[in-house]
Design an enzyme around this catalytic site. Structure first.
Site, PDB file in Angstrom:
ATOM      1  N   HIS A  18      76.864  78.422  65.546  1.00 45.72           N
ATOM      2  CA  HIS A  18      76.188  79.219  65.921  1.00 45.72           C
ATOM      3  C   HIS A  18      76.977  80.609  66.287  1.00 45.72           C
ATOM      4  CE1 HIS A  18      76.077  78.876  70.242  1.00 45.72           C
ATOM      5  NE2 HIS A  18      75.474  77.518  69.944  1.00 45.72           N
ATOM      6  N   HIS A  21      79.204  79.905  69.355  1.00 47.09           N
ATOM      7  CA  HIS A  21      80.710  79.230  68.837  1.00 47.09           C
ATOM      8  C   HIS A  21      81.491  80.244  68.224  1.00 47.09           C
ATOM      9  CE1 HIS A  21      77.598  75.778  68.192  1.00 47.09           C
ATOM     10  NE2 HIS A  21      78.195  75.731  69.323  1.00 47.09           N
ATOM     11  N   CYS A 126      72.829  65.425  82.893  1.00 44.19           N
ATOM     12  CA  CYS A 126      72.211  66.311  81.910  1.00 44.19           C
ATOM     13  C   CYS A 126      73.249  65.813  80.448  1.00 44.19           C
ATOM     14  CB  CYS A 126      72.412  67.662  82.215  1.00 44.19           C
ATOM     15  SG  CYS A 126      71.966  68.800  81.065  1.00 44.19           S
ATOM     16  N   CYS A 129      74.677  68.841  78.835  1.00 39.18           N
ATOM     17  CA  CYS A 129      75.919  69.099  79.426  1.00 39.18           C
ATOM     18  C   CYS A 129      76.905  67.896  79.574  1.00 39.18           C
ATOM     19  CB  CYS A 129      75.695  69.337  81.059  1.00 39.18           C
ATOM     20  SG  CYS A 129      74.908  71.007  81.280  1.00 39.18           S
ATOM     21  N   CYS A 144      68.355  71.059  85.324  1.00 37.33           N
ATOM     22  CA  CYS A 144      69.627  71.380  85.086  1.00 37.33           C
ATOM     23  C   CYS A 144      69.825  73.090  84.976  1.00 37.33           C
ATOM     24  CB  CYS A 144      70.228  70.835  83.495  1.00 37.33           C
ATOM     25  SG  CYS A 144      71.653  71.792  83.029  1.00 37.33           S
ATOM     26  N   HIS A 147      70.539  74.192  81.363  1.00 34.59           N
ATOM     27  CA  HIS A 147      70.010  73.990  80.004  1.00 34.59           C
ATOM     28  C   HIS A 147      68.420  74.266  80.611  1.00 34.59           C
ATOM     29  CE1 HIS A 147      73.326  72.280  78.660  1.00 34.59           C
ATOM     30  NE2 HIS A 147      73.055  72.937  77.478  1.00 34.59           N
ATOM     31  N   LYS A 295      71.331  82.341  77.385  1.00 35.66           N
ATOM     32  CA  LYS A 295      72.507  82.024  76.967  1.00 35.66           C
ATOM     33  C   LYS A 295      72.201  81.365  75.458  1.00 35.66           C
ATOM     34  CE  LYS A 295      76.283  78.474  76.521  1.00 35.66           C
ATOM     35  NZ  LYS A 295      76.400  76.952  76.668  1.00 35.66           N
ATOM     36  N   LYS A 298      71.529  75.811  71.178  1.00 35.05           N
ATOM     37  CA  LYS A 298      70.752  75.083  70.388  1.00 35.05           C
ATOM     38  C   LYS A 298      69.735  74.637  71.166  1.00 35.05           C
ATOM     39  CE  LYS A 298      69.948  71.201  67.295  1.00 35.05           C
ATOM     40  NZ  LYS A 298      69.862  69.722  67.519  1.00 35.05           N
TER      41      LYS A 298
HETATM   42  N1  MSP Z   1      82.578  70.153  73.419  1.00 33.02           N
HETATM   43  C1  MSP Z   1      82.342  70.805  74.650  1.00 33.02           C
HETATM   44  C2  MSP Z   1      83.811  71.533  75.137  1.00 33.02           C
HETATM   45  C3  MSP Z   1      84.998  70.723  74.911  1.00 33.02           C
HETATM   46  S1  MSP Z   1      86.468  71.404  75.167  1.00 33.02           S
HETATM   47  C4  MSP Z   1      87.531  70.448  75.590  1.00 33.02           C
HETATM   48  C5  MSP Z   1      81.556  71.963  74.543  1.00 33.02           C
HETATM   49  N2  MSP Z   1      80.917  72.452  73.376  1.00 33.02           N
HETATM   50  S2  MSP Z   1      79.897  73.460  73.086  1.00 33.02           S
HETATM   51  O1  MSP Z   1      79.570  73.273  71.769  1.00 33.02           O
HETATM   52  O2  MSP Z   1      78.738  73.147  73.590  1.00 33.02           O
HETATM   53  O3  MSP Z   1      80.445  74.563  73.420  1.00 33.02           O
HETATM   54  C6  MSP Z   1      81.594  75.089  73.530  1.00 33.02           C
HETATM   55  C7  MSP Z   1      82.075  76.431  73.892  1.00 33.02           C
HETATM   56  O4  MSP Z   1      81.372  77.259  72.899  1.00 33.02           O
HETATM   57  C8  MSP Z   1      81.561  76.981  75.126  1.00 33.02           C
HETATM   58  O5  MSP Z   1      82.316  76.931  76.164  1.00 33.02           O
HETATM   59  C9  MSP Z   1      81.832  78.547  74.798  1.00 33.02           C
HETATM   60  O6  MSP Z   1      83.099  78.894  74.950  1.00 33.02           O
HETATM   61  C10 MSP Z   1      81.210  78.594  73.464  1.00 33.02           C
HETATM   62  N3  MSP Z   1      79.891  78.942  73.574  1.00 33.02           N
HETATM   63  C11 MSP Z   1      78.811  78.391  73.220  1.00 33.02           C
HETATM   64  N4  MSP Z   1      77.626  79.008  73.371  1.00 33.02           N
HETATM   65  C12 MSP Z   1      78.148  80.184  73.654  1.00 33.02           C
HETATM   66  C13 MSP Z   1      77.246  81.209  73.903  1.00 33.02           C
HETATM   67  N5  MSP Z   1      76.208  81.659  73.664  1.00 33.02           N
HETATM   68  N6  MSP Z   1      78.180  82.595  74.336  1.00 33.02           N
HETATM   69  C14 MSP Z   1      79.621  82.567  74.503  1.00 33.02           C
HETATM   70  N7  MSP Z   1      80.009  81.348  74.241  1.00 33.02           N
HETATM   71  C15 MSP Z   1      79.415  80.358  73.859  1.00 33.02           C
HETATM   72  O7  MSP Z   1      81.049  72.468  75.578  1.00 33.02           O
END
Ligand code: MSP
Length: 502
Positions: A18, A21, A126, A129, A144, A147, A295, A298
């Site tokens: 999304h 990411h 959580c 997380c 949490c 979330h 934030k 999903k």
């Molecule tokens: N898998 C772990 C990270 C492991 S790294 C060794 C994780 N994954 S995640 O898919 O939930 O999110 C990873 C990263 O995506 C977040 O830390 C952030 O950098 C980015 N983001 C996810 N959602 C975001 C927003 N809404 N806004 C900005 N960045 C976001 O955590």
């Protein structure tokens, strides 16, 4: 040649990619593209995080085995990055053998150092997380903090990493490197976390099968963070005896969101210290992209698909918005109004307008042939300032400020045209000089904007009659004033950024 290794977090494959990411991935792409312009030998790594309870549960819900499930989602990330023109050099999946080998090596080293021990753990967890919380970290009703959903109670025998032993060592290490975490206010939050006391953290599970077994006790699989963080080492061949690791480690930048600083800036350096591995050089910590004040995630159910936005506004319009809208490190609110507003003001009215104007006037007044810039043009200084400031801001992971500096040159060039009004003059040397200046400014803008907008920059490059690829230019040399090649054919073309109505 300087080498530059930068990483994104690896994304959980419980859901499709999304905008949240895409945010970090586009920022890392632009920063690494800037380093390519500087002539650095770059490695840009991204990938997917595929083990753990959360993924197992998502696979169960889809009625699939976990491997089959992750095999179906991981390519969606890779495809999304291709569509977003992300120039990553590698894509790591934590289900790959090369990753398993590196995790095994790192675990064994920490175990041999005596920093991993068996204990019983009971606590509130959580799942989204993949993290335990203490009572004072949880909201009322055991919610949490990230979330806003109820945590679960877990009790089991776990191996623990003795993080509590690393408090002084971490503080000492960071105190000698005041710029290790940028921007500064995010770094200060981490130092606060360390000073408030560190708890040992659990690194294994017996109740879960979907993970990498501990090399000394295969009843346990590695808990997600020990597994996930190690991806940065696996991708450069940690422990495989090749020279890749020597070449690329330590990493120059870990780009991470503020939600995962504890794991990246506290757990990870302690794990590396324990294993006798050099620590990363820098962490660039970003804020969140919010949607409706929350934030985007999903779990919150407020996600926007970045690929839909490309269809609406164009690839580079979208990339530009992500990079320019919010200073890196702060939270930003995503709205369609904001997206369209920024597109119209910076791209349609400024850059697009400049390109169209220059091509039109050169077409009418100079027979469509580019003219030479003046050596003493007032724009020469604006270009030098724009380059210096743009470079400084990319260097500290501030894309929005870097682009703002580049846009100063666009604005100065538009103002230069408005002051001289070449469209009202007779063709001749005065008009030729003004248009030569504008073409030269566009040449420099195309280079400086290329990390953000590779395709548009190439289009500008070609329309002003330059040959070759804009991304093959090398800074700082290519930013020096006076290199536009007069005599080139200037092409008008369609509007680069047609105005969009909401
Ligand atoms: N898998 C772990 C990270 C492991 S790294 C060794 C994780 N994954 S995640 O898919 O939930 O999110 C990873 C990263 O995506 C977040 O830390 C952030 O950098 C980015 N983001 C996810 N959602 C975001 C927003 N809404 N806004 C900005 N960045 C976001 O955590």
């Amino acid at each position: 040649m300087t080498r530059f290794y930068a990483t994104t977090p690896i994304y959980y494959v419980n859901a499709e990619p999304h905008l949240g990411h895409a945010y970090t991935t586009i920022i890392g792409d632009a920063i690494t593209r800037w380093h390519r312009l500087l002539g650095d030998d770059v490695k840009y790594l991204t990938g997917t995080d595929e083990h753990g309870l959360k993924i197992q549960q998502a696979a169960d819900a889809a009625n699939m085995g976990p491997q089959e499930f992750t095999d179906s989602i991981a390519p969606k990330f890779a495809e999304a990055w291709t569509r977003l023109n992300i120039a990553n050099d590698d894509f790591i999946r934590t289900t790959e053998p090369r990753h398993k080998a590196a995790v095994t090596e790192l675990l064994q080293r920490c175990y041999d150092a005596g920093d991993i021990e068996l204990d019983t753990f009971a606590g509130k967890y959580c799942v989204p997380c993949e993290e335990y919380y203490t009572d004072d970290e949880l909201g009322e009703g055991d919610l949490c903090p990230i979330h806003q959903r109820q945590v679960e109670y877990f009790e089991e025998e776990n191996y623990f990493f003795r993080l509590s032993r690393f408090e002084d060592r971490l503080l000492d290490w960071y105190s000698k490197r005041p710029n290790a975490m940028i921007p500064e206010h995010r770094g200060n939050e981490v130092l606060g976390l360390i000073k408030s006391g560190l708890r040992d953290f659990s690194i294994s599970r017996t109740s879960l099968e979907w993970g990498i077994p501990l090399p000394w006790d295969s009843k346990h699989v590695t808990y997600v963070w020990f597994d996930a963080l190690t991806n940065y080492l696996s991708a450069v061949g940690f422990g495989d005896g090749t020279d890749e690791y020597k070449k690329w480690w330590p990493v120059d930048y870990h780009l991470i969101g503020k939600d995962i600083v504890r794991q990246h800036c506290v757990y990870w350096p302690a794990m590396l210290m324990s294993a006798g591995v050099e620590l990363p050089k820098q962490w660039a910590i970003g804020g969140w992209l919010l949607s409706g004040g929350e934030k985007m995630s999903k779990t919150s159910g407020n996600v926007v698909n970045p690929l839909d936005l490309i269809d609406d506004i164009g690839l580079d319009g979208f990339r530009y918005y992500v990079l320019a809208e919010t200073p890196y490190g702060s939270d930003g609110d995503f709205t369609y109004e904001g997206l369209v507003g920024r597109y119209n003001s910076d791209l349609a009215n400024n850059l697009g307008n400049l390109m169209a104007r220059v091509a039109t006037v050169v077409g009418k007044m100079c027979d469509g042939i580019g003219t030479a810039p003046a050596g003493d043009s007032p724009l020469a200084e604006a270009a030098a300032t724009a380059f210096a400031e743009t470079a400084a801001q990319w260097g500290i992971a501030q894309p929005s400020r870097a682009l703002e500096a580049t846009w100063q040159l666009i604005r100065a060039t538009n103002a230069h045209l408005e002051t001289n009004e070449p469209w009202k003059s007779e063709p001749g040397p005065d008009v030729d000089a003004v248009m030569g200046d504008a073409l030269e400014a566009l040449r420099i803008v195309a280079i400086l904007a290329s990390p953000a907008m590779p395709e548009t920059s190439q289009a500008i490059w070609e329309r002003i009659g330059m040959t070759g690829n804009v991304i093959d230019q090398r800074l700082p040399a290519a930013a020096a004033w006076g290199q536009y090649a007069p005599g080139s054919t200037v092409i008008k073309g369609d509007a680069l950024f047609p105005r969009i109505k909401l």
